[in-house]
Structures are given as C-alpha cells and as structure tokens.
Design an enzyme around this catalytic site. Structure first.
Site, mmCIF file in Angstrom:
data_model
loop_
_atom_site.group_PDB
_atom_site.id
_atom_site.type_symbol
_atom_site.label_atom_id
_atom_site.label_comp_id
_atom_site.label_asym_id
_atom_site.label_seq_id
_atom_site.Cartn_x
_atom_site.Cartn_y
_atom_site.Cartn_z
ATOM 1 N N GLY A 223 41.905 38.439 26.743
ATOM 2 C CA GLY A 223 42.585 37.616 27.600
ATOM 3 C C GLY A 223 42.646 36.188 26.955
ATOM 4 O O GLY A 223 42.146 35.298 27.820
ATOM 5 N N GLY B 228 39.635 32.388 28.027
ATOM 6 C CA GLY B 228 39.478 33.074 26.724
ATOM 7 C C GLY B 228 39.803 32.225 25.443
ATOM 8 O O GLY B 228 39.257 32.254 24.451
ATOM 9 N N SER C 53 32.809 37.223 38.418
ATOM 10 C CA SER C 53 33.149 36.072 39.519
ATOM 11 C C SER C 53 32.107 36.011 40.469
ATOM 12 O O SER C 53 31.691 37.135 40.953
ATOM 13 C CB SER C 53 34.537 36.103 39.974
ATOM 14 N N TYR D 286 40.468 42.718 44.122
ATOM 15 C CA TYR D 286 39.880 41.865 43.243
ATOM 16 C C TYR D 286 38.363 41.903 43.326
ATOM 17 O O TYR D 286 37.766 41.984 42.271
ATOM 18 C CB TYR D 286 40.276 40.295 43.393
#
Length: 319
Positions: A30, A37, A163, A190
């Site tokens: 990514g 990244g 996250s 997510y």
C-alpha cells in the site's frame, strides 16, 4: 517514559534508529503516493536501507514515490511488485517473484487497506472485500514470504497496521461474510478486518517466537488526506458516529488529527525500536505500547482466526 509521542514524526523515528535501517530490506504494501506507506518508505530512504520493496496494484501510482526515494538516496535499491490483495492468485504471483528476486526481508509492513466500502462486495474467492483486502491477502502474503523473513532472523519484524476502528466490532466468527451481504454494514466490515489485524499479530507472535521473528500491530492515528477515505461521505460519517457512541469508541471530534508524517511514526517505531524486543504481539498507538480491548488480544480468538484464514485460502502453514 518513551521518547516518542503522538506528535513524533516518521523522520524523527528513523533518525533515532539509523543503524536499524542501514543495509536492511523493507517490504511495504500500500505505498501509493499520498499514503502512509509512501511516507514510511520515504522516511526510511534517508537512513540508507539496502532495499525498499513496494507492493501495490498500480505502478503508475507508486512510480512518483520511487522517484522521490531515488532523489533522496540514489543508492537504495527500490523495486515495485504488482499486488492485488483481494486476489489470491495475485498474492501468490507477487510472493513467488519476490522470493525469487531478493535474499531476505528484515521488515514487512502490511499497510494496504480499504475502509467503509459502501456497497457489499466480495473478492473473486467470495470473501467480503474488507476482510479479503485488509486481512486475508496479508495473511497469505506474509506466510508465503516467511522464508525471506527467516533469512533475516533473528530480529526480523512483521508489522500489521490496524486501527482504533477495531473497537467498532469483534471478529464475526459466526457471520464473517454478513449473510452474503444481507446484513452488511460498511463500518462493521472495516472494523472486523482491523480486529483481524490484531488477532493475526497475536497468532504470528506465538508461532514465530522460537524463530526470533517479531510481530506488532498498531493504530496510526486519525489522518486526513490519504486514499483510505475515498469512500467516506456525510451519511457514512453519521453512521460511524452512531456506532462509535454505542460501542464507547472515540468519535472523530474526540481525536486529534495527525499529519501523514506523524501518522507513519508508530509503524516505524514498531519496525525499528529495539526496546520492543521481547514484546512481540504488542499493539501500539501514538508510538507507545497500548492495551487493546480483551477480545482483540485474546489468544483463542487469534487461533480461531488463523484456522479460518487457512480454510479460506485453502492452505495451511505450520511453524
């Protein structure tokens, strides 16, 4: 007290651990322009790594990052490998090429991810798209690259970027595919994938302890302006606030936004800080070890996810 904090920047971390970067090989998923990244790769370039391996779907989006790295330090061997984490054939192809083309990987940073995709989607293997791209693809890639991590041991590291959004949902072991979309809620898709990143880290730490390979997960912070927020709109943010309040999760108003340079700092601490040796499996936030909720760090959940992941990819990995 840690010398790092929520306001630490990536270059500050790299400067503190230049010897841990010098001559090492880093692989990052990514890393397209304007991503964390990319910020991580650019920060590393200043400390003379041997190689920076960039893995992503589009070379055109990563080429500017490669050019910037070459501008900072033309001695760094920067390589691009095409990788679509939601396509297991692509993951296997990328891993095969990397294993054939490099000697070792000192640090693998699994950054790539998607967030709050509005409509239910699956990978071509039929796996809900957040789970496929954010966890399953990384699970397969990491295990296929294990020989190169072993070649760099002891001390090689695997970093899984999670996250604080993991707080929105446990892993849905009884319905990970949302009844094939019938019960799909984007934020829960997510969140489950971010919980999976922590479970995966715990599972890796247990399996790789004897090999001297460490694994860490982390929350990078609230960062605006990256590609991760491409699916967000007013309605999506409203739903996020509702779920956050219900789960005791900090709303956006409760969090201080970070710059991209600050956002990549925690991953770099996880990748480089020698004080983390012996603490494999830990979860970091604001550049220090944090305690995720009990369900996320639970070893039984980590084992269940490992077995489910092997089932979904049709391949087992023993260490």
């Amino acid at each position: 007290m840690s010398r790092f904090s929520a306001t630490t920047t990536g270059p500050e971390v790299v400067n503190a651990f230049r010897e841990q970067v010098n001559g090492k090989t880093f692989a990052i998923t990514g890393p397209s322009a304007k991503s964390l990244g990319a910020e991580t790769a650019i920060a590393l370039a200043a400390a003379n790594p041997k190689q920076i391996i960039l893995l992503g779907r589009s070379e055109s989006k990563i080429k500017p990052v490669m050019e910037q790295i070459n501008g900072i330090n033309p001695t760094v061997d920067v390589r691009f490998y095409q990788l679509d984490l939601a396509d297991l054939d692509s993951v296997r192809s990328a891993a095969e090429k990397i294993n054939a083309g490099i000697d070792k990987i000192d640090v693998l940073i699994n950054y790539a991810g998607i967030m709050a995709v509005k409509d239910f989607e699956t990978s071509k293997e039929g796996i809900e798209i957040h789970l496929a791209a954010n966890h399953i693809g990384h699970f397969l890639l990491t295990n296929l690259l294990m020989p190169k991590l072993e070649a760099a041991s002891p001390g090689a590291r695997i970093i899984n970027v999670s996250s604080i959004g993991y707080m929105l949902s446990e892993f849905r072991f009884d319905d990970w595919n949302f009844q094939d979309g019938k019960s799909y809620i984007p934020w829960l898709g997510y969140a489950q994938s971010k919980t999976a990143n922590i479970h995966f880290t715990v599972g890796l730490a247990a399996r790789l302890k004897k090999k001297g390979i460490y694994s860490f997960s982390l929350h990078p912070g609230l960062i605006y302006g990256t590609n991760l927020g491409v699916h967000l709109d007013e309605e999506s943010l409203k739903v996020l606030t509702e779920i956050a309040l219900e789960r005791g999760f900090p709303t956006l108003e409760d969090q201080r936004p970070k710059s991209s340079s600050e956002g990549c700092a925690t991953a770099l601490v996880a990748a480089l800080d020698d004080s983390l040796e012996g603490k494999s499996g830990a979860y970091l936030s604001d550049c220090v070890i944090d305690n995720p909720r009990e369900y996320a760090r639970d070893s039984d959940n980590a084992e269940k996810l490992w077995l489910l992941s092997e089932e979904l990819i049709g391949q087992k990995f023993s260490y």
